[in-house]
Design an enzyme around this catalytic site. Structure first.
Site, PDB file in Angstrom:
ATOM      1  N   LYS A 122       9.871   6.427  10.445  1.00  0.00           N
ATOM      2  CA  LYS A 122       8.599   5.697  10.439  1.00  0.00           C
ATOM      3  C   LYS A 122       8.457   4.995  11.775  1.00  0.00           C
ATOM      4  O   LYS A 122       9.443   4.693  12.428  1.00  0.00           O
ATOM      5  CB  LYS A 122       8.584   4.646   9.325  1.00  0.00           C
ATOM      6  CG  LYS A 122       7.196   4.238   8.897  1.00  0.00           C
ATOM      7  CD  LYS A 122       6.656   5.179   7.858  1.00  0.00           C
ATOM      8  CE  LYS A 122       5.229   4.886   7.497  1.00  0.00           C
ATOM      9  NZ  LYS A 122       4.828   5.666   6.306  1.00  0.00           N
ATOM     10  N   ASP A 162      -0.701   6.841   9.353  1.00  0.00           N
ATOM     11  CA  ASP A 162      -0.472   5.860   8.290  1.00  0.00           C
ATOM     12  C   ASP A 162      -1.615   4.855   8.471  1.00  0.00           C
ATOM     13  O   ASP A 162      -2.632   5.192   9.101  1.00  0.00           O
ATOM     14  CB  ASP A 162       0.921   5.213   8.422  1.00  0.00           C
ATOM     15  CG  ASP A 162       1.371   4.490   7.154  1.00  0.00           C
ATOM     16  OD1 ASP A 162       1.833   5.141   6.224  1.00  0.00           O
ATOM     17  OD2 ASP A 162       1.241   3.246   7.092  1.00  0.00           O
TER      18      ASP A 162
HETATM   19  N1  GLU Z   1       2.239   7.909   6.247  1.00  0.00           N
HETATM   20  C1  GLU Z   1       2.323   8.842   5.177  1.00  0.00           C
HETATM   21  C2  GLU Z   1       3.395   8.401   4.211  1.00  0.00           C
HETATM   22  O1  GLU Z   1       3.588   7.219   4.011  1.00  0.00           O
HETATM   23  C3  GLU Z   1       2.429  10.286   5.635  1.00  0.00           C
HETATM   24  C4  GLU Z   1       3.583  10.597   6.525  1.00  0.00           C
HETATM   25  C5  GLU Z   1       3.583  12.008   7.119  1.00  0.00           C
HETATM   26  O2  GLU Z   1       2.656  12.771   6.865  1.00  0.00           O
HETATM   27  O3  GLU Z   1       4.521  12.293   7.856  1.00  0.00           O
HETATM   28  O4  GLU Z   1       4.073   9.170   3.565  1.00  0.00           O
END
Ligand code: GLU
Length: 449
Positions: A122, A162
């Site tokens: 992340k 996100d």
């Molecule tokens: N931000 C999204 C999540 O919390 C998607 C992450 C992604 O597609 O890599 O899962």
């Protein structure tokens, strides 16, 4: 379990969101560790709570008035046992190390549940895109990527969107990354359709949360048709949650943003949803304007000091928290129960406080934690990577069918893990245990690294 809590308390005393996420998983997996002492001997949990790598960097950029601004950037490369790091980038003023680490930790288990070979990561920044011009956002994204590009790659780490990072930001980030690396590779997901994006990726998180609710309801031989639903947020996840709920014959009566929420007793139908999409995605306005356009609805400004969020205090059957972490506290959870809500499917990451979760569990409602219910987004990111690798593009129906199958299999995995470890129907334990075992077994296979 106490040892784990001690470690995070001593090492990272101020990271409250990270503690919250670790404590929940540690509690759930205790019976797994008791049954399989080899995980303890191999220090699996101790390793899981320590990111493989954390990158923090300066992001200087110049605003439209010519003033130099400095933000802070992060990328947490949490766990690569089952695949390259994968997870979104969040641009929001609340972003700090604790929030990044809790998100990366949750992501590891979520990604494992998708059945796809993706590890957990992340990142993000405390930059606030709200109120910034397109040019400011572009310059910020370029500066952000001028550091991040050296740490990511299609087989290393694949960021995505996100909160605060949508198609516009992914475009600017990708453009700079491609220039610096001098290669067009699948280094980000959530790309636009005409340059490598997947159909259904924008819809995936919201649709997935609804599919998960459908699976939970099926265990009680019920369907989503005719249900009254509360959806918080008004961004990407909330919008496509409403779209799918409408398609399936449910009615959504609330939406929100950080300033307040609207209540529309008649329901946010397709035409009204189109307006919300224009308002939030094109005009970049506030949800308050919905009540000006549709006078039959009521807008209530947020009163942060009130100790509860009135959005959760309406008669309904289902709730889809799709805004942000800890948006439902104990009082909100009790209000939901008192108002008849018996299905909660989390589109956001960790939107319910531990006290709120206990209330849902004690009342034995159908409650799906974010790491299971919102896994559809990252799952379709995984499908975007597959399509990019094969240099093909699947039709809409094919991606949606795959997404539906993935959500069904996550539901089954959670349910059967919850049964096997003696808490049938507890999707919190189920998700933590099923995700944990998959990652733990891969770590066991790969030795102490
Ligand atoms: N931000 C999204 C999540 O919390 C998607 C992450 C992604 O597609 O890599 O899962």
């Amino acid at each position: 379990m106490d040892i784990i809590i001690d470690i995070v308390n001593t090492r990272d005393p101020f990271e409250k969101e990270f503690h919250q996420a670790v404590t929940e998983v540690a509690k759930s997996v205790k019976p797994v560790l008791d049954k399989n002492p080899e995980y303890r001997h191999a220090g699996i949990v101790e390793r899981m709570i320590e990111p493989e790598r954390m990158i923090q960097f300066r992001i200087p950029w110049v605003d439209d008035r010519g003033i130099v601004r400095v933000n802070r950037g992060f990328r947490i490369q949490m766990n690569s046992a089952i695949g390259p790091y994968k997870g979104g980038l969040r641009f929001h003023p609340s972003v700090n190390l604790s929030i990044m680490k809790f998100l990366a930790f949750e992501q590891t288990f979520k990604n494992a549940l998708t059945t796809l070979p993706i590890g957990g990561g992340k990142g993000g920044s405390d930059f606030d895109p709200k109120g910034k011009s397109d040019n400011e956002v572009m310059r910020f994204c370029q500066s952000f990527m001028s550091e991040l590009f050296r740490h990511i790659g299609p087989d290393t780490d694949i960021p995505a969107g996100d909160i605060g990072v949508g198609a516009r930001e992914i475009g600017y980030l990708f453009g700079m990354c491609k220039k610096l690396k001098n290669e067009f590779t699948s280094v980000l997901t959530g790309k636009s359709l005409n340059w490598g994006g997947s159909l259904i990726r924008p819809e995936a998180t919201g649709y997935g949360a609804v599919f998960f609710a459908k699976e939970m309801l099926a265990t009680r031989k019920e369907s989503i048709t005719g249900k009254v639903c509360l959806v918080s947020g008004s961004g990407n996840v909330a919008q496509y949650t409403v779209e799918k709920l409408n398609q399936m014959g449910a009615k959504v009566v609330v939406l929100s943003d950080t300033s307040g929420y609207i209540y529309d007793e008649k329901g946010i139908d397709e035409a009204k949803l189109q307006y919300v999409m224009y308002l939030k995605n094109v005009k970049r306005g506030r949800i308050k304007e919905y009540a000006q356009k549709y006078p039959e609805s009521v807008y209530t400004a947020r009163n942060a000091g009130s100790g509860h969020n009135p959005l959760w205090n309406h008669k309904a059957d289902c709730a889809f928290p799709s805004a942000t972490q800890n948006e439902i506290n104990a009082k909100d959870a009790q209000n939901l129960i008192n108002n008849g809500v018996y299905v909660v499917s989390e589109g956001a990451n960790m939107p319910t406080t531990p006290e709120g979760v206990d209330i849902f569990l004690d009342n034995k409602i159908l409650y799906a934690p974010g790491k299971a219910a919102n896994a559809g987004g990252v799952a379709v990111s995984g499908l975007e990577m597959s399509q990019n690798a094969m240099k093909i593009k699947w039709p809409r129906e094919e991606v949606e069918t795959k997404l539906m199958a993935i959500m069904k299999s996550i539901h089954e995995a959670c349910l059967s893990a919850s049964q096997e470890y003696g808490t049938p129907g507890n999707y919190v334990n189920g998700a933590n245990i099923a995700g944990f075992i998959k990652v733990a077994d891969a770590m066991m296979d790969q030795g102490v690294v």
